[in-house]
Design an enzyme around this catalytic site. Structure first.
Site, short mmCIF file in Angstrom:
data_model
loop_
_atom_site.label_atom_id
_atom_site.label_comp_id
_atom_site.label_asym_id
_atom_site.label_seq_id
_atom_site.Cartn_x
_atom_site.Cartn_y
_atom_site.Cartn_z
N LYS A 1 0.81 -1.21 0.00
CA LYS A 1 0.00 0.00 0.00
C LYS A 1 0.85 1.27 0.00
CE LYS A 1 -3.52 -1.51 3.20
NZ LYS A 1 -4.35 -1.62 4.11
N TYR B 1 -12.72 -2.57 -3.11
CA TYR B 1 -13.35 -2.52 -1.79
C TYR B 1 -14.86 -2.43 -1.90
CZ TYR B 1 -8.64 -1.60 -0.02
OH TYR B 1 -7.31 -1.69 0.29
N ASN C 1 -1.35 -0.05 7.47
CA ASN C 1 -0.84 -1.36 7.85
C ASN C 1 -0.06 -2.05 6.73
OD1 ASN C 1 -2.88 -2.18 6.16
ND2 ASN C 1 -4.12 -3.13 7.74
N HIS D 1 -2.12 -5.19 1.83
CA HIS D 1 -3.41 -5.87 1.69
C HIS D 1 -3.11 -7.27 1.18
CE1 HIS D 1 -7.41 -7.02 0.39
NE2 HIS D 1 -6.82 -7.44 -0.72
N GLU E 1 -9.61 -10.45 -6.99
CA GLU E 1 -8.63 -9.37 -6.87
C GLU E 1 -7.50 -9.49 -7.90
OE1 GLU E 1 -9.38 -8.70 -2.09
OE2 GLU E 1 -7.55 -9.70 -2.74
#
Length: 152
Positions: free
Chosen positions: A9, A49, A112, A115, A126
């Site tokens: 990310k 998402y 974080n 993903h 995905e």
């Protein structure tokens, strides 16, 4: 064999942790079969998402994922989805165990770093969002016999 999508990310890219994190997956024996840096668009964010689009936190999620480039990676290996998620640790970096990627490098729920697909169905969906079929590289690694038994 399974394939999983991981996204390094924007926080991972900005913190210059791409190589550090990819090296952990390679050291574990996972094989990189697709790799590219892209700028996630709002449209791609909404597709990725989709289950969160109507939730109150979605806009901040979109703002974050579109804020800088991401590195999309297709990983392949035995039980790749579970292995990757175990290596990442808890979603919230403050709660992730030391030794996991998030436990070692993250101290945030949203920032974080990575993903990862959470199921075979998610991985397929995905991977299709981020890669065309001709963008996967099929190849044999010479050290595979030293990474796992023939019957695994």
């Amino acid at each position: 064999m399974q394939r999983s999508l991981i996204l390094l990310k924007p926080d991972c890219v900005q913190r210059r942790l791409i190589g550090e994190i990819l090296s952990r997956f390679e050291a574990k024996g996972l094989q990189i079969v697709g790799l590219k840096m892209i700028q996630v668009t709002p449209e791609l964010s909404r597709q990725h998402y989709a289950e969160h689009v109507e939730k109150p936190f979605y806009q901040s999620l979109e703002d974050f994922i579109t804020s800088a480039p991401v590195v999309a990676v297709a990983l392949e290996g035995l039980e790749a989805i579970t292995v990757v998620r175990d290596m990442l640790g808890a979603t919230n970096g403050l709660k992730a165990a030391p030794g996991t990627i998030r436990g070692d490098f993250s101290s945030s729920r949203q920032m974080n770093l990575v993903h990862a697909s959470d199921s075979p169905e998610s991985a397929e969906r995905e991977l299709n969002l981020y890669f065309q079929p001709n963008e996967f590289c099929e190849y044999s690694m010479n050290l595979t016999p030293f990474m796992r038994a023939d019957d695994e």
